[in-house]
Design a protein around this motif. Structure first.
Motif, PDB file in Angstrom:
ATOM      1  N   CYS A  49      27.358 -33.805  87.579  1.00 35.50           N
ATOM      2  CA  CYS A  49      26.642 -32.713  85.605  1.00 35.50           C
ATOM      3  C   CYS A  49      25.438 -31.975  86.783  1.00 35.50           C
ATOM      4  O   CYS A  49      24.964 -31.283  86.204  1.00 35.50           O
ATOM      5  CB  CYS A  49      27.808 -33.139  85.181  1.00 35.50           C
ATOM      6  SG  CYS A  49      29.400 -32.765  84.956  1.00 35.50           S
ATOM      7  N   VAL A  50      25.137 -33.652  86.446  1.00 28.53           N
ATOM      8  CA  VAL A  50      22.898 -34.115  85.817  1.00 28.53           C
ATOM      9  C   VAL A  50      22.270 -33.243  87.259  1.00 28.53           C
ATOM     10  O   VAL A  50      21.153 -32.805  87.342  1.00 28.53           O
ATOM     11  CB  VAL A  50      22.812 -35.204  85.371  1.00 28.53           C
ATOM     12  CG1 VAL A  50      21.761 -35.689  85.886  1.00 28.53           C
ATOM     13  CG2 VAL A  50      23.080 -35.575  84.631  1.00 28.53           C
ATOM     14  N   PHE A  65      21.666 -34.297  78.064  1.00 26.95           N
ATOM     15  CA  PHE A  65      23.626 -34.628  78.288  1.00 26.95           C
ATOM     16  C   PHE A  65      24.093 -36.285  77.890  1.00 26.95           C
ATOM     17  O   PHE A  65      24.549 -36.476  77.637  1.00 26.95           O
ATOM     18  CB  PHE A  65      23.100 -34.444  80.234  1.00 26.95           C
ATOM     19  CG  PHE A  65      25.051 -34.864  80.949  1.00 26.95           C
ATOM     20  CD1 PHE A  65      25.335 -33.531  80.543  1.00 26.95           C
ATOM     21  CD2 PHE A  65      25.237 -36.246  80.464  1.00 26.95           C
ATOM     22  CE1 PHE A  65      26.854 -34.063  80.802  1.00 26.95           C
ATOM     23  CE2 PHE A  65      26.306 -35.969  81.593  1.00 26.95           C
ATOM     24  CZ  PHE A  65      27.093 -35.446  81.438  1.00 26.95           C
ATOM     25  N   GLU A 111      24.413 -36.081  74.100  1.00 28.12           N
ATOM     26  CA  GLU A 111      25.547 -35.758  73.906  1.00 28.12           C
ATOM     27  C   GLU A 111      26.382 -37.584  74.150  1.00 28.12           C
ATOM     28  O   GLU A 111      28.023 -36.970  74.026  1.00 28.12           O
ATOM     29  CB  GLU A 111      26.350 -34.823  75.259  1.00 28.12           C
ATOM     30  CG  GLU A 111      27.339 -33.675  74.920  1.00 28.12           C
ATOM     31  CD  GLU A 111      27.949 -33.157  73.706  1.00 28.12           C
ATOM     32  OE1 GLU A 111      28.941 -33.391  72.912  1.00 28.12           O
ATOM     33  OE2 GLU A 111      26.486 -32.136  73.059  1.00 28.12           O
ATOM     34  N   ILE A 168      24.109 -40.632  82.070  1.00 29.23           N
ATOM     35  CA  ILE A 168      24.096 -40.144  83.079  1.00 29.23           C
ATOM     36  C   ILE A 168      24.620 -39.922  84.498  1.00 29.23           C
ATOM     37  O   ILE A 168      24.916 -39.524  84.813  1.00 29.23           O
ATOM     38  CB  ILE A 168      22.919 -39.502  83.266  1.00 29.23           C
ATOM     39  CG1 ILE A 168      21.717 -40.276  83.794  1.00 29.23           C
ATOM     40  CG2 ILE A 168      22.536 -38.706  82.248  1.00 29.23           C
ATOM     41  CD1 ILE A 168      20.451 -39.643  84.322  1.00 29.23           C
ATOM     42  N   GLN A 177      32.594 -32.528  80.448  1.00 26.99           N
ATOM     43  CA  GLN A 177      31.067 -32.643  81.041  1.00 26.99           C
ATOM     44  C   GLN A 177      30.647 -31.435  81.759  1.00 26.99           C
ATOM     45  O   GLN A 177      29.375 -31.427  81.472  1.00 26.99           O
ATOM     46  CB  GLN A 177      31.086 -33.789  81.151  1.00 26.99           C
ATOM     47  CG  GLN A 177      31.530 -35.206  80.560  1.00 26.99           C
ATOM     48  CD  GLN A 177      31.640 -36.166  81.263  1.00 26.99           C
ATOM     49  OE1 GLN A 177      31.388 -36.384  82.299  1.00 26.99           O
ATOM     50  NE2 GLN A 177      31.601 -37.370  79.936  1.00 26.99           N
ATOM     51  N   LYS A 192      29.470 -28.921  79.856  1.00 27.98           N
ATOM     52  CA  LYS A 192      29.213 -29.104  79.059  1.00 27.98           C
ATOM     53  C   LYS A 192      27.481 -29.279  79.645  1.00 27.98           C
ATOM     54  O   LYS A 192      26.720 -28.291  79.029  1.00 27.98           O
ATOM     55  CB  LYS A 192      28.907 -30.198  78.418  1.00 27.98           C
ATOM     56  CG  LYS A 192      27.649 -30.488  77.242  1.00 27.98           C
ATOM     57  CD  LYS A 192      27.295 -29.746  75.762  1.00 27.98           C
ATOM     58  CE  LYS A 192      28.373 -30.231  74.592  1.00 27.98           C
ATOM     59  NZ  LYS A 192      28.044 -29.105  73.547  1.00 27.98           N
ATOM     60  N   ALA A 193      27.214 -29.451  80.607  1.00 29.68           N
ATOM     61  CA  ALA A 193      26.389 -29.116  81.326  1.00 29.68           C
ATOM     62  C   ALA A 193      25.897 -27.926  81.604  1.00 29.68           C
ATOM     63  O   ALA A 193      24.548 -27.610  81.842  1.00 29.68           O
ATOM     64  CB  ALA A 193      26.068 -29.977  82.386  1.00 29.68           C
TER      65      ALA A 193
END
Length: 156
Positions: free
Chosen positions: A61-62, A98, A101, A105, A140, A143-144
């Motif tokens: 996601c990151v 991130f 949350e 990461i 996730q 959210k990302a």
């Protein structure tokens, strides 16, 4: 820039549920921003899922957010230190949001895997109801996409 935060988050989740990895799903929701086709984005991000090829390192996601950051604020010229600084600052803001949350990461942390876990097989997991039920990844991914969409609205 036309950015609907909820729609981008939902699109990223749908890509993930369709079988794309976490990095692909996040980045593909912004293929228009990247000025690439969904297939091009999927190809470029194919090795970033599972924390880099299921190594469970930096969460995909990151990585997907980082890809989008490079598309909206590219640092192409090595000698352009200000542009590089601006790009890195954006990536750091995204990663910090991130981490705020989810507490990390790092994929293995997010999946509650032991640090000493052996490297997993490169074979991706089958996407079943049980898979989705035990993994936080879909949430996730959404959210990302939300984080990067809000950043785009705020700063671009």
């Amino acid at each position: 820039m036309d950015i609907d935060v909820a729609a981008r988050a939902q699109q990223a989740k749908e890509y993930f549920k369709a079988g794309y990895n976490c990095a692909q799903a996040v980045a593909m929701a912004f293929s228009d921003v990247a000025q690439m086709s969904e297939d091009q984005v999927a190809a470029l991000l194919s090795g970033f899922g599972g924390g880099f090829g299921r190594l469970r390192e930096v969460c995909g996601c990151v990585s997907g957010m980082t890809f989008v950051a490079g598309c909206v604020l590219p640092a192409v010229e090595p000698s352009d230190m200000q542009r590089r600084k601006d790009n890195y600052a954006l990536v750091q803001r995204l990663a910090a949001s991130f981490k705020e949350e989810y507490g990390s990461i790092v994929c293995r942390d997010l999946l509650n895997m032991a640090k000493s876990s052996p490297v997993e097989s490169p074979m991706p997991s089958e996407r079943t109801a049980a898979y989705y039920g035990k993994r936080p990844c879909e949430e996730q991914v959404g959210k990302a996409a939300e984080i990067i969409a809000k950043e785009l609205l705020t700063h671009f």
